[in-house]
Scaffold this active site. Sequence first.
Site, mmCIF file in Angstrom:
data_model
loop_
_atom_site.group_PDB
_atom_site.id
_atom_site.type_symbol
_atom_site.label_atom_id
_atom_site.label_comp_id
_atom_site.label_asym_id
_atom_site.label_seq_id
_atom_site.Cartn_x
_atom_site.Cartn_y
_atom_site.Cartn_z
ATOM 1 N N HIS A 35 32.717 -18.734 32.600
ATOM 2 C CA HIS A 35 34.073 -18.683 32.060
ATOM 3 C C HIS A 35 34.797 -20.022 32.219
ATOM 4 O O HIS A 35 34.555 -20.759 33.170
ATOM 5 C CB HIS A 35 34.897 -17.614 32.774
ATOM 6 C CG HIS A 35 34.350 -16.237 32.633
ATOM 7 N ND1 HIS A 35 34.556 -15.250 33.576
ATOM 8 C CD2 HIS A 35 33.607 -15.655 31.655
ATOM 9 C CE1 HIS A 35 33.963 -14.130 33.182
ATOM 10 N NE2 HIS A 35 33.376 -14.352 32.030
ATOM 11 N N TYR A 71 39.771 -16.525 45.111
ATOM 12 C CA TYR A 71 39.889 -17.899 44.634
ATOM 13 C C TYR A 71 41.339 -18.271 44.322
ATOM 14 O O TYR A 71 42.129 -17.463 43.864
ATOM 15 C CB TYR A 71 38.995 -18.165 43.433
ATOM 16 C CG TYR A 71 39.120 -17.243 42.246
ATOM 17 C CD1 TYR A 71 39.694 -17.677 41.060
ATOM 18 C CD2 TYR A 71 38.616 -15.943 42.291
ATOM 19 C CE1 TYR A 71 39.779 -16.851 39.956
ATOM 20 C CE2 TYR A 71 38.688 -15.106 41.191
ATOM 21 C CZ TYR A 71 39.276 -15.563 40.032
ATOM 22 O OH TYR A 71 39.364 -14.728 38.944
#
Length: 202
Positions: A66, A135
């Site tokens: 991605h 993240y």
Amino acid sequence: MGQIKVEKNAGKIQGLCVIEPAVHGDARGYFMETYNQRDMEEAGLTMNFVQDNQSCSSKGVLRGLHFQKEFPQGKLVRVIKGSVYDVAVDLRSGSDTFGKWFGIELTEENRKQFYIPQGFAHGFLVLSDIAEFCYKCTDFYHPGDEGGMAWNDPEIGIQWPKLNGVYQGNASAEGYQLEDGTKLNLSEKDQLWAGLKDTFHF
């Protein structure tokens, strides 16, 4: 400084960093700083984070590859439960390592973090029964701006560990499984991405 150790240009790709926080432990458990702006800046990492994300995935799940097209994100990723194989692919125009990849196993035991700057595609494969993945991002998620590439594109040639299967000319998960027989699990969207050449038309 002293609370982090930084390996810069991991895999000989400019900008990728493997970060190992100092862990203070005894018989009771452990403590560590998972992020310290001052220590990061002293190590030359001056990015500004605006969003934190967390996901949970089961064994055999592969998310990726991605990227955001107009609003690229830098990501500082880590695993707080389980194990994943995390991969970054250089998509920066003009980069000497365009199309090259680097992968690292992130686990709750090794507590390593992986910094992926803007201009990379990102993905990970879950190797444990369950993995919780965290993240920090340098830009917000922008709906409609997401791009992607085939996780198994032979042009890139990512060597996903413990994964067996034969490339069938597309990004389908069909026919792929982990060594223990767990079937590869991808979203419908991730099975439709094209390869590097078709994505960037070179």
